[in-house]
Design a protein around this motif. Structure first.
Motif, PDB file in Angstrom:
ATOM      1  N   SER A  45      -0.529  10.272 -33.431  1.00  0.00           N
ATOM      2  CA  SER A  45      -1.059   9.585 -32.251  1.00  0.00           C
ATOM      3  C   SER A  45      -0.531  10.193 -30.956  1.00  0.00           C
ATOM      4  CB  SER A  45      -0.702   8.092 -32.317  1.00  0.00           C
ATOM      5  OG  SER A  45      -1.072   7.419 -31.138  1.00  0.00           O
ATOM      6  N   LEU A  46       0.761  10.518 -30.932  1.00  0.00           N
ATOM      7  CA  LEU A  46       1.371  11.002 -29.696  1.00  0.00           C
ATOM      8  C   LEU A  46       0.911  12.407 -29.319  1.00  0.00           C
ATOM      9  CD1 LEU A  46       5.053   9.760 -30.152  1.00  0.00           C
ATOM     10  CD2 LEU A  46       3.348   8.870 -28.557  1.00  0.00           C
ATOM     11  N   ARG A  47       0.570  13.228 -30.301  1.00  0.00           N
ATOM     12  CA  ARG A  47       0.220  14.621 -29.978  1.00  0.00           C
ATOM     13  C   ARG A  47      -1.072  14.731 -29.173  1.00  0.00           C
ATOM     14  NH1 ARG A  47      -1.955  17.366 -35.656  1.00  0.00           N
ATOM     15  NH2 ARG A  47      -3.916  16.185 -35.796  1.00  0.00           N
ATOM     16  N   GLU A  48      -1.871  13.656 -29.137  1.00  0.00           N
ATOM     17  CA  GLU A  48      -3.111  13.668 -28.354  1.00  0.00           C
ATOM     18  C   GLU A  48      -2.927  13.077 -26.964  1.00  0.00           C
ATOM     19  OE1 GLU A  48      -5.526  15.211 -29.671  1.00  0.00           O
ATOM     20  OE2 GLU A  48      -4.680  15.354 -31.682  1.00  0.00           O
ATOM     21  N   ARG A  49      -1.689  12.696 -26.606  1.00  0.00           N
ATOM     22  CA  ARG A  49      -1.455  12.057 -25.307  1.00  0.00           C
ATOM     23  C   ARG A  49      -1.424  13.089 -24.186  1.00  0.00           C
ATOM     24  NH1 ARG A  49       1.026   7.023 -26.225  1.00  0.00           N
ATOM     25  NH2 ARG A  49       1.020   6.769 -23.954  1.00  0.00           N
ATOM     26  N   GLU A  50      -1.551  12.577 -22.951  1.00  0.00           N
ATOM     27  CA  GLU A  50      -1.659  13.462 -21.795  1.00  0.00           C
ATOM     28  C   GLU A  50      -0.383  14.257 -21.540  1.00  0.00           C
ATOM     29  OE1 GLU A  50      -2.417  10.342 -21.938  1.00  0.00           O
ATOM     30  OE2 GLU A  50      -4.576  10.188 -21.511  1.00  0.00           O
ATOM     31  N   PHE A  51       0.785  13.662 -21.800  1.00  0.00           N
ATOM     32  CA  PHE A  51       2.015  14.377 -21.484  1.00  0.00           C
ATOM     33  C   PHE A  51       2.200  15.600 -22.396  1.00  0.00           C
ATOM     34  CE2 PHE A  51       3.278  11.316 -24.704  1.00  0.00           C
ATOM     35  CZ  PHE A  51       4.150  12.026 -25.527  1.00  0.00           C
ATOM     36  N   VAL A  52       1.638  15.559 -23.605  1.00  0.00           N
ATOM     37  CA  VAL A  52       1.702  16.732 -24.478  1.00  0.00           C
ATOM     38  C   VAL A  52       0.774  17.829 -23.942  1.00  0.00           C
ATOM     39  CG1 VAL A  52       1.300  17.586 -26.813  1.00  0.00           C
ATOM     40  CG2 VAL A  52       2.319  15.333 -26.466  1.00  0.00           C
TER      41      VAL A  52
ATOM     42  N   ALA B  97      -0.044  18.209 -20.855  1.00  0.00           N
ATOM     43  CA  ALA B  97       0.581  18.722 -19.629  1.00  0.00           C
ATOM     44  C   ALA B  97       1.679  19.725 -19.966  1.00  0.00           C
ATOM     45  CB  ALA B  97       1.145  17.565 -18.813  1.00  0.00           C
ATOM     46  N   ALA B  98       2.461  19.441 -21.003  1.00  0.00           N
ATOM     47  CA  ALA B  98       3.515  20.374 -21.401  1.00  0.00           C
ATOM     48  C   ALA B  98       2.916  21.692 -21.886  1.00  0.00           C
ATOM     49  CB  ALA B  98       4.370  19.746 -22.499  1.00  0.00           C
ATOM     50  N   ARG B  99       1.815  21.630 -22.636  1.00  0.00           N
ATOM     51  CA  ARG B  99       1.160  22.861 -23.089  1.00  0.00           C
ATOM     52  C   ARG B  99       0.641  23.667 -21.900  1.00  0.00           C
ATOM     53  NH1 ARG B  99      -1.860  19.605 -26.898  1.00  0.00           N
ATOM     54  NH2 ARG B  99      -0.843  19.550 -28.933  1.00  0.00           N
ATOM     55  N   SER B 100       0.041  22.965 -20.934  1.00  0.00           N
ATOM     56  CA  SER B 100      -0.528  23.669 -19.784  1.00  0.00           C
ATOM     57  C   SER B 100       0.538  24.366 -18.951  1.00  0.00           C
ATOM     58  CB  SER B 100      -1.311  22.688 -18.908  1.00  0.00           C
ATOM     59  OG  SER B 100      -0.436  21.723 -18.334  1.00  0.00           O
ATOM     60  N   LEU B 101       1.771  23.861 -19.004  1.00  0.00           N
ATOM     61  CA  LEU B 101       2.875  24.485 -18.284  1.00  0.00           C
ATOM     62  C   LEU B 101       3.545  25.595 -19.075  1.00  0.00           C
ATOM     63  CD1 LEU B 101       4.519  21.300 -16.716  1.00  0.00           C
ATOM     64  CD2 LEU B 101       3.153  23.048 -15.540  1.00  0.00           C
TER      65      LEU B 101
ATOM     66  N   HIS C 241       9.849  23.039 -27.803  1.00  0.00           N
ATOM     67  CA  HIS C 241      10.078  22.156 -26.656  1.00  0.00           C
ATOM     68  C   HIS C 241       9.255  20.880 -26.777  1.00  0.00           C
ATOM     69  CE1 HIS C 241      10.850  21.143 -22.396  1.00  0.00           C
ATOM     70  NE2 HIS C 241       9.595  20.691 -22.424  1.00  0.00           N
ATOM     71  N   ILE C 242       8.000  21.028 -27.169  1.00  0.00           N
ATOM     72  CA  ILE C 242       7.142  19.840 -27.287  1.00  0.00           C
ATOM     73  C   ILE C 242       7.643  18.915 -28.394  1.00  0.00           C
ATOM     74  CG2 ILE C 242       4.807  19.066 -27.849  1.00  0.00           C
ATOM     75  CD1 ILE C 242       3.749  21.606 -26.536  1.00  0.00           C
ATOM     76  N   LEU C 243       8.064  19.498 -29.510  1.00  0.00           N
ATOM     77  CA  LEU C 243       8.516  18.685 -30.636  1.00  0.00           C
ATOM     78  C   LEU C 243       9.761  17.872 -30.299  1.00  0.00           C
ATOM     79  CD1 LEU C 243       8.032  21.096 -33.679  1.00  0.00           C
ATOM     80  CD2 LEU C 243       6.728  19.030 -33.179  1.00  0.00           C
TER      81      LEU C 243
END
Length: 340
Positions: free
Chosen positions: A227-234, A236-240, A246-248
């Motif tokens: 569920s969390l991997r589809e959230r916006e903050f993930v 945003a982290a990928r886009s940066l 780091h994401i995990l």
């Protein structure tokens, strides 16, 4: 021409700065503070938490408590025991006085005496708490580390990684854990891996319980990660340009602390019962080192003459497991943002 209103009068509206003064002085509460406020309102969970803290202190201070209120847990007092029945004597100076109905409870022995050999029950219960909590906490920590890492990896990457880890979970869950633990603990020699005696036994129990129970928490972490991997903050982290590591462990793992903490508190009492079961069956902690399960096994032969020997270790297990369960339920309600 009409005169302008007198804004200096008592009934005039306040300045915007004055109206917002209360808002400025109101500090925002963090998620931890909100959870603590919810937890404090749950008196039952607070009671369970207090009991857990007391049990931990008792286990840590076992040598001090034994020196103040009891005798060493392996010291025999057969002069206080009836040689015929194995029960505590009412008057050790007069064996004909019969058995003590209170099991030898006195100022020197707060919980009475163990039948047959007369060891102090208070000190054995206190040292038994050390063994139970050590095995339970150690196994839970191992279980949480393995289950959290594999669960978050499976949920985040998906695909063949998720399939491989999920099938491994199914295999581990298919093991008859009690029978496997009995077989493995029974064939371990007295010395191995640089350890010997009960130190080796404790390490083996921690490994067996923790290593083969990780799929339970692994499934919970995997489901939350999906569920969390589809959230916006993930995103945003990928886009940066953040990497998978780091994401995990910097983005997803902090958001999984609440379910991991709650399940850990509910897993500890299960591990306490499992360790007591193995000691009860004779493949856990070796005597004369005290263990609550081993004490219950010894009590089977003397429960008719010394019923306190069954009641006291049984109550120790019951109170400990109940306290951890109440604490876990309270943490679950406090950390759930959807709860009232």
């Amino acid at each position: 021409m009409t005169a302008p209103p007198d804004v200096s009068s008592a009934g005039a509206p306040a300045e915007p700065e004055a109206m917002l003064e209360g808002v400025r002085n109101t500090a925002g509460r963090s998620l931890g503070q909100i959870a603590w406020q919810r937890f404090k309102r749950d008196k039952v969970a607070m009671g369970g938490g207090i009991v857990v803290l007391v049990l931990i202190l008792i286990a840590l201070l076992a040598p001090v408590l034994t020196a103040l209120f009891g005798a060493p847990p392996t010291q025999y007092h057969q002069d206080l025991i009836d040689p015929l029945t194995g029960g505590a004597l009412r008057d050790p100076a007069d064996p004909a006085s019969g058995l003590d109905p209170w099991g030898g409870i006195s100022a020197e022995h707060l919980l009475g005496l163990e039948p047959v050999n007369g060891r102090d029950l208070f000190s054995r219960i206190v040292y038994g708490a050390q063994i139970s909590l050590l095995v339970a906490f150690g196994a839970t920590l191992l279980c949480v580390v393995i289950g959290s890492v594999l669960g978050i990896v499976a949920g985040y990457f998906g695909g063949w990684v998720d399939t491989l880890i999920s099938r491994a979970m199914d295999i581990f869950l298919a093991f008859p854990l009690l029978l496997f633990a009995m077989a493995l603990a029974g064939v371990i020699p007295d010395g191995s891996f640089g350890l010997e005696g009960n130190s080796l036994r404790v390490a083996v129990l921690i490994f067996i319980i923790g290593f083969f129970n990780w799929p339970y928490i692994g499934r919970i972490v995997r489901g939350q990660t999906l569920s969390l991997r589809e959230r916006e903050f993930v995103d945003a982290a990928r886009s940066l340009g953040a990497g998978s590591g780091h994401i995990l462990f910097r983005e997803l793992l902090p958001n999984l602390v609440a379910p991991i903490l709650v399940y850990s508190t509910l897993l500890i009492p299960t591990n306490i019962i499992f360790e007591a079961s193995l000691s009860f069956l004779g493949v856990g902690i070796n005597p004369p080192t005290p263990s609550w399960g081993g004490m219950l096994a010894s009590a089977l032969n003397t429960y008719t003459t010394s019923p306190h020997f069954v009641v006291i270790p049984g109550l120790a297990i019951f109170i400990t497991v109940l306290a951890f369960n109440l604490l876990g339920d309270g943490l679950r309600d406090a950390l759930d943002p959807r709860s009232q």
